[in-house]
Design a protein around this motif. Structure first.
Motif, PDB file in Angstrom:
ATOM      1  N   GLU A  65      68.489  39.271  50.406  1.00 16.85           N
ATOM      2  CA  GLU A  65      67.063  39.229  50.061  1.00 16.85           C
ATOM      3  C   GLU A  65      66.467  40.643  49.996  1.00 16.85           C
ATOM      4  OE1 GLU A  65      65.627  36.784  53.198  1.00 16.85           O
ATOM      5  OE2 GLU A  65      67.173  35.304  52.830  1.00 16.85           O
ATOM      6  N   VAL A  94      57.418  32.426  54.038  1.00  9.49           N
ATOM      7  CA  VAL A  94      58.678  32.639  53.318  1.00  9.49           C
ATOM      8  C   VAL A  94      59.786  33.027  54.288  1.00  9.49           C
ATOM      9  CG1 VAL A  94      59.865  34.171  51.704  1.00  9.49           C
ATOM     10  CG2 VAL A  94      57.651  33.213  51.088  1.00  9.49           C
ATOM     11  N   ASP A 142      63.230  30.923  55.231  1.00  8.18           N
ATOM     12  CA  ASP A 142      64.576  31.505  55.145  1.00  8.18           C
ATOM     13  C   ASP A 142      65.361  31.278  56.427  1.00  8.18           C
ATOM     14  OD1 ASP A 142      64.233  32.428  52.552  1.00  8.18           O
ATOM     15  OD2 ASP A 142      63.537  34.411  53.187  1.00  8.18           O
ATOM     16  N   TYR A 154      55.058  38.506  44.044  1.00  8.37           N
ATOM     17  CA  TYR A 154      55.969  37.902  45.014  1.00  8.37           C
ATOM     18  C   TYR A 154      56.447  36.519  44.577  1.00  8.37           C
ATOM     19  CZ  TYR A 154      54.015  41.539  48.028  1.00  8.37           C
ATOM     20  OH  TYR A 154      53.620  42.745  48.548  1.00  8.37           O
ATOM     21  N   LYS A 188      59.899  35.182  45.592  1.00 11.35           N
ATOM     22  CA  LYS A 188      60.013  34.801  47.001  1.00 11.35           C
ATOM     23  C   LYS A 188      59.436  33.404  47.224  1.00 11.35           C
ATOM     24  CE  LYS A 188      60.060  39.251  49.376  1.00 11.35           C
ATOM     25  NZ  LYS A 188      59.545  39.979  50.550  1.00 11.35           N
TER      26      LYS A 188
END
Length: 364
Positions: free
Chosen positions: A164, A307, A311, A340, A343
């Motif tokens: 990421e 986010v 994850d 973003y 994401k």
């Protein structure tokens, strides 16, 4: 959440856990020890990656990364030079000219993290001589150890995998550019995943043109490897379940040992008081996350924290059962069209997969 739901469930079951009651502390040695692939990717290998037959780039990626791993054998791969995280790194010769890393660029759900973890497993070196972490975890490691100690800690490694990879602010740009340059000088090989080409990092998030030298320097360390395809997490699978009612979520939380139960707006407030690097510890020993009153996130900062939590839940394969709005309504149209957006789409994809996993809990 209704009082009735809690009363009915509490009459027969032990109370569930609460994320909002947790304030984890993560010592520096744990940060280093956990720089390995997360549980979801502990057993993955190149031969368990299932390429989409309609996407030649996925097939090519396996071949290229397998060869990359084979080329990383050497003196340190035998274990000579193994050391504790706080010891001084041995001096290593300067790296050869040319990119010392590979950069997996592609959309969410094409298996980039699977491939990155497979590369870590395939690299012929002891686990202590290769590191795997998200971009957030890497920057937090620098914050915990300091820049020089982080360089010493990682410079004896054969490989550093960064999942990421993204630049969200100028500070990260300068920090990571300097860190990776120092590691490459010490002969450390790099591998990273991202939804953005290295030369385009930071666009739409800050004045990236003002940091062009740093961004170009980062780009020079990597050979881009494009991976095309659709989101495998939903390829050929049924639609994610619609949100449940509060009573169902509460009843399931009470009936599931190790589950947590939280009101979504309160959880978002709590995340603001916990550093994102601790979100993994926030989920320690959880078997499921149950949320009531899911609603759209109010602002960008809150959205980015969510986010990271998504994850960490996905990495740990923790199912998510929720009431309120469906997960594809979490982020506003403005967010999904902003800097973003990748994401946010990744978070929707991962939370949807975890919601699908949670169906079995309701059926029990």
């Amino acid at each position: 959440m209704s009082t009735r739901a809690i009363t009915e469930a509490a009459a027969t079951e032990a109370a569930p856990l609460s994320l909002c009651s947790r304030e984890p502390h993560v010592p520096a040695d744990r940060l280093v020890a956990e720089m390995v692939p997360p549980p979801r990717f502990d057993a993955v290998r190149f031969d368990t990656y299932i390429p989409d037959p309609n996407q030649p780039s996925q097939i090519d990626a396996v071949k290229i990364l397998s060869g990359f791993a084979e080329g990383l054998g050497g003196a340190h791969a035998t274990g000579a030079g193994k050391r504790r995280w706080f010891s001084r790194a041995p001096k290593k010769p300067a790296a050869a000219a040319g990119p010392r890393g590979v950069y997996l660029d592609g959309g969410y759900g094409v298996g980039k993290t699977h491939l990155l973890a497979s590369l870590w497993h395939a690299t012929p070196a002891e686990p202590a001589l290769k590191a795997f972490g998200t971009f957030v975890e890497l920057t937090n490691l620098v914050g915990a150890l300091g820049f020089q100690q982080t360089v010493q800690t990682l410079s004896g490694h054969r490989l550093l995998c960064i999942d990421e990879f993204e630049l969200d602010d100028p500070g990260d740009t300068v920090l990571v550019s300097s860190l990776l340059s120092r590691l490459v000088e010490q002969g450390v090989a790099l591998a990273a995943t991202s939804n953005t080409l290295p030369g385009k990092l930071g666009e739409g998030r800050f004045a990236a043109a003002d940091f062009l030298r740093e961004i170009q320097g980062l780009s020079a360390h990597f050979r881009p490897l494009r991976i095309d395809g659709e989101d495998y997490r939903h390829r050929g699978l049924p639609e994610a379940p619609a949100p449940y009612d509060d009573e169902t979520v509460a009843r399931t939380a009470y009936a599931t040992p190790g589950a947590s139960l939280d009101d979504f707006p309160h959880l978002l407030e709590h995340l603001a008081s916990v550093h994102p690097s601790r979100y993994g510890a926030l989920t320690d020993e959880l078997t499921a996350v149950c949320l009531t009153d899911v609603r759209p996130v109010p602002d960008q900062s809150t959205a980015l924290r969510l986010v990271v939590l998504a994850d960490r839940l996905y990495d740990r394969e923790i199912p998510v059962l929720a009431s309120g709005m469906p997960f594809d309504k979490l982020f506003s149209d403005e967010m999904l069209n902003g800097g973003y957006k990748k994401k946010y789409f990744r978070a929707i994809s991962r939370l949807t997969a975890l919601a699908r996993d949670a169906k079995e809990l309701v059926a029990q």
